[in-house]
Design an enzyme around this catalytic site. Structure first.
Site, short mmCIF file in Angstrom:
data_model
loop_
_atom_site.label_atom_id
_atom_site.label_comp_id
_atom_site.label_asym_id
_atom_site.label_seq_id
_atom_site.Cartn_x
_atom_site.Cartn_y
_atom_site.Cartn_z
N ALA A 87 43.17 44.69 49.93
CA ALA A 87 42.32 43.92 49.32
C ALA A 87 41.96 44.37 47.86
O ALA A 87 41.38 43.74 46.83
CB ALA A 87 41.19 43.34 50.09
N SER A 127 42.94 47.63 46.63
CA SER A 127 44.09 48.64 45.92
C SER A 127 45.35 48.70 46.36
O SER A 127 45.53 47.99 47.32
CB SER A 127 43.57 49.96 46.13
OG SER A 127 43.81 50.43 47.49
N GLY A 128 46.55 48.97 45.48
CA GLY A 128 47.69 49.29 46.01
C GLY A 128 48.14 50.59 46.15
O GLY A 128 47.59 51.56 45.20
N ARG A 129 49.12 51.08 46.79
CA ARG A 129 49.61 52.40 46.97
C ARG A 129 50.93 52.53 47.27
O ARG A 129 51.53 51.66 48.03
CB ARG A 129 48.87 52.91 48.13
CG ARG A 129 47.25 53.38 48.22
CD ARG A 129 46.62 52.29 49.00
NE ARG A 129 47.09 51.98 50.10
CZ ARG A 129 47.13 52.77 51.25
NH1 ARG A 129 46.19 53.83 51.32
NH2 ARG A 129 47.16 52.23 52.36
N HIS A 133 53.43 41.37 56.35
CA HIS A 133 52.16 40.94 56.47
C HIS A 133 51.49 42.12 56.89
O HIS A 133 51.84 43.05 57.81
CB HIS A 133 51.70 39.78 57.49
CG HIS A 133 50.29 39.67 57.64
ND1 HIS A 133 49.66 39.42 58.92
CD2 HIS A 133 49.34 39.39 56.77
CE1 HIS A 133 48.42 39.34 58.60
NE2 HIS A 133 47.95 39.37 57.23
N ASP A 134 50.42 42.89 56.05
CA ASP A 134 49.78 43.73 56.15
C ASP A 134 49.46 44.41 57.70
O ASP A 134 49.53 45.49 58.31
CB ASP A 134 48.73 44.47 55.39
CG ASP A 134 47.75 43.23 55.19
OD1 ASP A 134 47.63 42.48 56.09
OD2 ASP A 134 46.83 43.51 54.33
N THR A 191 39.43 45.85 55.42
CA THR A 191 38.43 44.77 54.85
C THR A 191 38.22 43.82 55.86
O THR A 191 37.35 43.23 56.04
CB THR A 191 39.39 44.33 53.38
OG1 THR A 191 39.40 45.10 52.40
CG2 THR A 191 38.26 43.02 52.95
N GLY A 211 47.72 38.13 53.71
CA GLY A 211 48.51 36.98 54.19
C GLY A 211 48.20 35.94 53.26
O GLY A 211 47.07 35.82 52.48
N GLY A 216 42.33 51.95 57.69
CA GLY A 216 41.25 52.56 56.84
C GLY A 216 39.88 52.75 57.62
O GLY A 216 39.06 53.57 57.55
#
Length: 499
Positions: A13, A15-17, A240-241, A265, A81, A412
Site C-alpha cells: 500500500a 511501497s513497491g520492491r 493477490h499479495d 497495512t 486487490g 511486515g
C-alpha cells in the site's frame, strides 16, 4: 544445482520492491535491488494510483536485475486487490485506476444491494462486504460513467495491468479476480448471472488464468527500454499479495488446517481450505472466500492492521513529531495495558486523515475517557488488534469445528514484536512469526514451481521453513485473566461499533 534466479515485484500500500530470489536446491535467498514509493495522488478530488511511476519502478527493477550479473529467468508481479483499470481499443488506459480508499466508493454497496441483495451476492461469491469491492464500483461505473465503460475494450486488475504493459498479453489471474466479488466461489468462473443483473459487461474481463502459468515474454519494446536482449518470461504468480503471502506460511505437511495472519497495512486472518466456506454464520461474521494457489481457498477476515499505526505516524509527522516504528513500540510498552480499547475495524478509521483524533473520539464515545499522550494511542491500537485477532480466531474455530493449536504470522507485521507477543497472550496460543518478506517469497516460489525447480506448495513451504528465521511467542499464563477481562470489554464495544 546451479543457482536459479527470478525477480519478484511486490507492491504494498505504500511501497513497491524489486526482489531477486535465488534457489540453490536447498534454500531460497533474497536480494532487494530496488525500492520505491507507492504514493497515491489526489487529482481533482479523486484519489488515484500513480501507475506511470509504479510501472517505472518495475522497469528500473528489471534493468537493475539484468545488468547486475544475475541471470533472472522470469518476473512475477503481486499487488493489493480489488482495484482495476479500463483500456481502450488501442490498449491504452482510459483513466488512472481509482484508489479503494477514495471517498467516491462510499455508498456503492448500498446502491448495489438494491439490484442484487447482499445475501444472494454472498451465497454466490462468498466475499465479505467491503464498500470498495470491485463489483460495487463496476456497477457505479456502468450507472454514472457510461461514456468510459462504452469506450473500454478491456478491464484489468492491477497486477494484470502491469503484466499487460510488459507483454502486450491480457489475462485475468484467478487469485486477484477473486478479491472483488466478481467470481462464483464454487465454479471459480465469473458470476455471470450477478454481473448481468448489475449491468456489468462481462466481456470486458480477460480470460481467467491460474497461478504458476506463463503470461508471455517481455515485449520487444520493453526490452529496448531497459536495454536488454535477454529472454525473460512474465509469470502469473498468485498475484493477490495475500495469496502469495499464504504460500509462504511455513506450515508443515502434517499440520492440517492452520491459522495465519498476513500482517501488514491490513491484517488478513484465516485458514487454507480446498472448498469455500459459505454459510449464514460466515456471512454474518463477514468471512470471505478468496482464491489461492493450487486450487485452494483462503477463508479469511480482513482486519484494519498496521494501517492504524501508519496513518497515526503520518499525522504525528505533520505535527512535527517524527516517531519511528521502534519509538512507537517503546511508547506502547510504557503505557498501561488495555486501558483503552477500540474496534480497529470501525468505519470511521477507514479513510486517510487524522487517525489519533478519531481513535480518541472512539475512546470518549465508549466512556473510556481521553488518551493523555501518543503512547496511549499506540497501545490502544496494539491491544485492540490483538483482541480483534482473538475474536476472529474464535469465530473461525467455530465455523470450521476445529481449534487452532497456534497462529502463524507472516509479513511486515512480524517486525512488530510487541504485537506478536500480545496476539499470543490475547488468543492464548503460541504465535510463530516469520518470514517477514512473505509476499515476495510466495511470489518467487510460484515462479520456481512454474520452472519445475519446486514440485508444489508443500515442498516450497519446507524450503521456506529452513531458509528463513521463525520466532516463537508463547502466551503468558499469568496474563490470562487480564486478557479475558479486556475481551469482555472489547465484545461490548464491538456490539455498538460502526461497521
Amino acid at each position: 544445482m546451479k543457482k536459479y534466479s527470478v525477480l519478484g515485484m511486490d507492491f504494498g500500500a505504500s511501497s513497491g520492491r524489486g526482489i531477486i530470489g535465488s534457489f540453490d536446491g536447498e534454500h531460497i535467498s533474497l536480494d532487494e535491488i530496488h525500492r520505491f514509493d507507492n504514493t497515491p495522488v489526489s487529482l481533482a478530488g479523486q484519489l488515484v494510483w500513480d501507475v506511470p511511476a509504479l510501472y517505472g519502478g518495475i522497469l528500473t527493477s528489471l534493468g537493475k536485475s539484468l545488468s547486475g550479473g544475475e541471470e533472472i529467468s522470469s518476473v512475477g508481479i503481486d499487488t493489493w486487490g480489488v482495484d482495476y483499470c479500463y483500456l481502450d481499443r488501442r490498449g491504452h488506459m482510459l483513466s488512472l485506476p481509482v484508489h479503494y480508499r477514495d471517498e467516491g466508493v462510499n455508498g456503492a454497496d448500498e446502491e448495489f444491494f438494491k439490484v442484487v441483495p447482499w445475501e444472494e451476492l454472498y451465497s454466490v461469491t462468498g466475499i465479505q462486504n467491503l464498500n470498495f469491492n470491485t463489483i460495487y464500483r463496476l456497477y457505479k461505473d456502468a450507472k454514472y460513467k457510461p461514456e468510459i465503460v462504452a469506450s473500454a475494450s478491456k478491464l484489468l486488475f492491477m497486477p494484470d495491468l502491469f503484466g499487460y504493459f510488459l507483454t502486450h498479453c491480457a489475462a485475468t489471474e484467478y487469485t486477484i479476480a477473486s478479491t472483488g466479488a466478481v467470481l462464483d466461489a464454487k465454479t471459480r468462473g465469473f458470476a455471470d448471472g450477478i454481473l448481468d443483473r448489475a449491468g456489468i459487461n462481462k466481456d470486458l474481463f480477460a480470460p481467467i488464468t491460474p497461478p504458476a502459468s506463463c503470461l508471455g515474454p517481455l515485449s520487444d519494446d520493453v526490452k529496448a527500454q531497459i536495454n536488454t536482449t535477454c529472454g525473460v518470461d512474465v509469470i502469473n504468480v498468485a498475484s493477490h499479495d495475500t495469496a502469495s503471502a499464504v504460500i509462504a506460511v511455513p506450515a508443515s505437511r502434517d499440520e492440517g488446517d492452520f491459522v495465519y495472519i498476513s500482517s501488514g497495512t491490513w491484517s488478513l486472518l484465516g485458514t487454507e481450505t480446498t472448498e469455500p466456506l459459505i454459510t449464514p454464520e460466515t456471512m454474518k461474521d463477514c468471512f470471505t472466500n478468496e482464491g489461492g494457489a493450487e486450487g485452494t481457498v483462503r477463508v479469511l477476515k480482513n482486519i484494519a492492521g498496521l494501517w492504524l499505526l501508519q496513518e497515526s505516524r503520518r499525522q504525528w509527522r505533520r505535527e512535527g513529531k517524527s516517531y519511528t516504528f521502534d519509538d512507537m513500540e517503546s511508547m506502547a510498552r510504557r503505557s498501561v495495558p488495555a486501558k483503552f480499547i477500540i474496534n480497529p475495524d470501525d468505519a470511521s478509521l477507514t479513510p486517510p486523515g487524522d487517525m489519533p483524533s478519531r481513535i480518541t473520539k472512539l475512546c470518549e464515545a465508549s466512556g473510556q475517557g481521553t488518551p493523555q499522550d501518543d503512547g496511549e494511542i499506540v497501545r490502544a491500537i496494539y491491544d485492540s488488534l490483538a483482541l480483534r485477532y482473538r475474536w476472529c480466531v474464535e469465530r473461525l474455530n467455530a465455523h470450521r469445528g476445529t481449534k487452532a493449536r497456534h497462529i502463524h504470522i507472516v509479513g511486515g507485521g512480524v517486525k512488530e514484536k510487541l504485537l506478536c507477543s500480545l496476539a499470543a497472550d490475547a488468543c492464548g496460543v503460541p504465535v510463530l512469526a516469520g518470514p517477514v518478506e512473505a509476499t515476495a517469497i510466495g511470489n518467487i516460489s510460484e515462479q520456481l514451481i512454474y520452472a519445475k525447480k519446486l514440485s508444489n506448495i508443500a515442498e516450497a513451504r519446507e524450503v521456506i521453513a529452513r531458509s528463513f528465521d521463525i520466532a516463537i511467542y508463547e502466551p503468558h499464563a499469568e496474563a490470562k485473566d487480564a486478557w479475558d477481562d479486556a475481551y469482555e470489554r472489547f465484545l461490548k464495544i464491538l456490539s455498538t461499533s460502526s461497521k
